[in-house]
Scaffold this active site. Structure first.
Site, short mmCIF file in Angstrom:
data_model
loop_
_atom_site.label_atom_id
_atom_site.label_comp_id
_atom_site.label_asym_id
_atom_site.label_seq_id
_atom_site.Cartn_x
_atom_site.Cartn_y
_atom_site.Cartn_z
N ASP A 173 -120.58 -5.24 9.56
CA ASP A 173 -121.07 -5.69 8.43
C ASP A 173 -122.40 -5.39 7.83
OD1 ASP A 173 -122.11 -7.40 10.17
OD2 ASP A 173 -121.93 -9.24 8.96
N GLU B 225 -124.99 -6.59 10.60
CA GLU B 225 -125.03 -5.60 11.75
C GLU B 225 -124.42 -6.36 13.03
OE1 GLU B 225 -129.35 -4.70 11.62
OE2 GLU B 225 -128.45 -2.75 11.22
C1 NOJ Z 1 -130.66 -7.43 14.51
C2 NOJ Z 1 -129.64 -7.25 13.31
O1 NOJ Z 1 -130.56 -6.84 12.27
C3 NOJ Z 1 -129.62 -8.82 12.80
O2 NOJ Z 1 -128.74 -8.79 11.55
C4 NOJ Z 1 -128.76 -9.27 13.88
O3 NOJ Z 1 -128.54 -10.70 13.26
C5 NOJ Z 1 -129.45 -9.35 15.11
N1 NOJ Z 1 -129.97 -7.93 15.40
C6 NOJ Z 1 -128.51 -9.92 16.15
O4 NOJ Z 1 -127.54 -8.97 16.41
C1 NOJ Z 2 -131.58 -7.53 9.41
C2 NOJ Z 2 -130.25 -7.75 8.33
O1 NOJ Z 2 -129.25 -8.28 8.80
C3 NOJ Z 2 -129.92 -6.09 7.84
O2 NOJ Z 2 -129.03 -6.34 6.80
C4 NOJ Z 2 -130.98 -5.29 7.60
O3 NOJ Z 2 -130.73 -4.17 7.16
C5 NOJ Z 2 -132.21 -5.17 8.65
N1 NOJ Z 2 -132.32 -6.82 9.17
C6 NOJ Z 2 -133.33 -4.63 8.22
O4 NOJ Z 2 -133.86 -5.18 7.34
#
Ligand code: NOJ
Ligand code: NOJ
Length: 421
Positions: free
Chosen positions: A183, A186
């Site tokens: 999703d 991530e």
């Molecule tokens: C980094 C991701 O970008 C973020 O969306 C996520 O919550 C954390 N890793 C934990 O997996």
């Molecule tokens: C974490 C977010 O969950 C993700 O959607 C995003 O792409 C990355 N950070 C980078 O901003």
């Protein structure tokens, strides 16, 4: 600046209220100037290959110094929108240069031997592969890139280059959408409302584009797959006992526990995936219920939402979130999530206004409350982080998330559409 900010906050807690700005549209318009500049600064920074768009300047805990395909595409869309609103020729010139650099960089990214092929979520800013373990593929990414390139193709001259890039992404979307992917946060692998909505949009706009260049085989293929996606969206994403659209219909893997399935991703899905063809309208009762459910749930979740003297509800990604940026000590409200609520209500108002429903102004006012909330927590120098601390309201996690600034631009544009006749 930090000291000044701390001071202001102290004054605030002592009861000497910080001058609470102005009306929402005024704040949005003023802030757009800052946001546009911040975005342009984060495209092609001097130590990166031209066209790389960093998610944020922060390089540690967490390191956001990467080109995320999703963030980059959304940032591009917002800046193309800004281009149509600004009257400053110097700004337009810079925007055009950055757009052209983004296209060249994306061309390179498309041909990189990445672990997940075109579904790869991010690359290094020097244009090389990021090969460490990560949640991949993220199949919203090539769909969003296609949507951004389709927008760019309306104003950009290098048609042949763009056409081949657009086709590459659209063919991938048409061939791969039935497979599960991670999703937009991530974390969860499966089938997601957000991913399917942006895939549908890419194929909808893509079919029109294919028609315009006389590629009837692609037009047919994209249209057929778009209808299939639509069926899935309509069948799998409504729980008759629930009162909101679930974010994931079927989970195949990944991390985290999201038992509520309530997520701002569904709101972002309309903002990034609407096609204006009457399917999934903002005024759809299911969507309106989703907006209400999100607000009600987050209202009770964060301490900053329970202070009577503050307007508007701060919104997070999803209630079970624990990602605080530098650690996993508990989720916070996000700038882009809170502004997404504002923008969505502006679109509700727009649809009602076009139907001559006099209720539209109430929805516009509702949208404004979320803008006030972000205004309240924005740093005095105009910088916007990813998150707002759930207890103190201070900006937290990475500073100047590029996507936070894009959210200001797109909310401003949506609010502006209500102003005009
Ligand atoms: C980094 C991701 O970008 C973020 O969306 C996520 O919550 C954390 N890793 C934990 O997996
Ligand atoms: C974490 C977010 O969950 C993700 O959607 C995003 O792409 C990355 N950070 C980078 O901003």
């Amino acid at each position: 600046m930090i000291a000044a900010q701390a001071n202001q906050c102290l004054n605030y807690y002592r009861g000497e209220k910080r001058v609470f700005h102005q009306d929402a549209p005024k704040w949005l318009i003023e802030h757009s100037e800052i946001s546009s500049q911040k975005i342009l600064d984060n495209i092609s920074p001097s130590d990166a290959l031209p066209g790389a768009i960093i998610a944020a300047r922060t390089r540690q805990e967490p390191n956001y110094y990467f080109h995320w395909i999703r963030d980059a595409a959304l940032v591009m869309e917002s800046i193309v929108g800004r281009r149509s609103l600004t009257s400053d020729p110097a700004e337009i010139k810079v925007i055009d240069k950055k757009i052209s650099e983004y296209v060249e960089f994306s061309k390179r990214v498309q041909s990189l031997p990445t672990p997940a092929g075109l579904g790869e979520p991010k690359v290094n800013v020097d244009g090389t592969v990021f090969a460490e373990p990560w949640g991949r593929p993220q199949n919203d990414s090539p769909a969003l890139r296609a949507v951004s390139l389709l927008k760019i193709s309306k104003i950009f001259k290098k048609k042949n280059l763009l056409n081949s890039m657009i086709k590459t992404d659209l063919d991938y979307v048409a061939d791969q959408w039935r497979k599960p992917s991670f999703d937009l946060w991530e974390e969860v692998e499966g089938y997601h409302f957000y991913t399917l909505m942006v895939q549908r949009k890419a194929l909808t706009d893509g079919a029109e584009w294919a028609k315009s260049i006389g590629d009837t085989a692609s037009e047919k293929k994209y249209r057929e797959q778009k209808y299939e996606i639509e069926k899935t969206l309509l069948q799998d994403f409504w729980n008759k006992d629930g009162d909101y659209i679930p974010t994931t219909s079927f989970r195949t893997g990944g991390m985290g526990s999201k038992h509520s399935n309530l997520d701002i991703a569904v709101v972002l899905a309309l903002l990034h995936g609407s096609t204006g063809d009457g399917v999934f309208k903002y005024t759809d009762p299911k969507f309106l219920k989703t907006l209400e459910s999100i607000e009600a749930r987050f209202k009770n979740l964060y301490a900053i939402n329970n202070r009577n003297d503050l307007h508007g509800v701060a919104i997070g990604r999803y209630p079970e979130d624990v990602f605080a940026g530098h650690d996993f000590s508990g989720g916070n409200p996000w700038v882009l999530a809170t502004l997404a609520m504002a923008e969505a209500y502006y679109h509700v108002a727009r649809e009602l206004k076009s139907e001559r429903n006099s209720n539209w102004q109430n929805y516009m006012a509702k949208g404004d409350t979320f803008v006030h909330r972000v205004e309240r927590h924005a740093n005095p120098d105009g910088s916007l982080s990813e998150q707002m601390h759930r207890d103190s309201g201070f900006m937290t996690s990475v500073s100047d998330l590029t996507w936070s600034h894009s959210a200001v631009l797109t909310a401003t544009k949506a609010r502006g559409q209500l102003q005009s006749r």
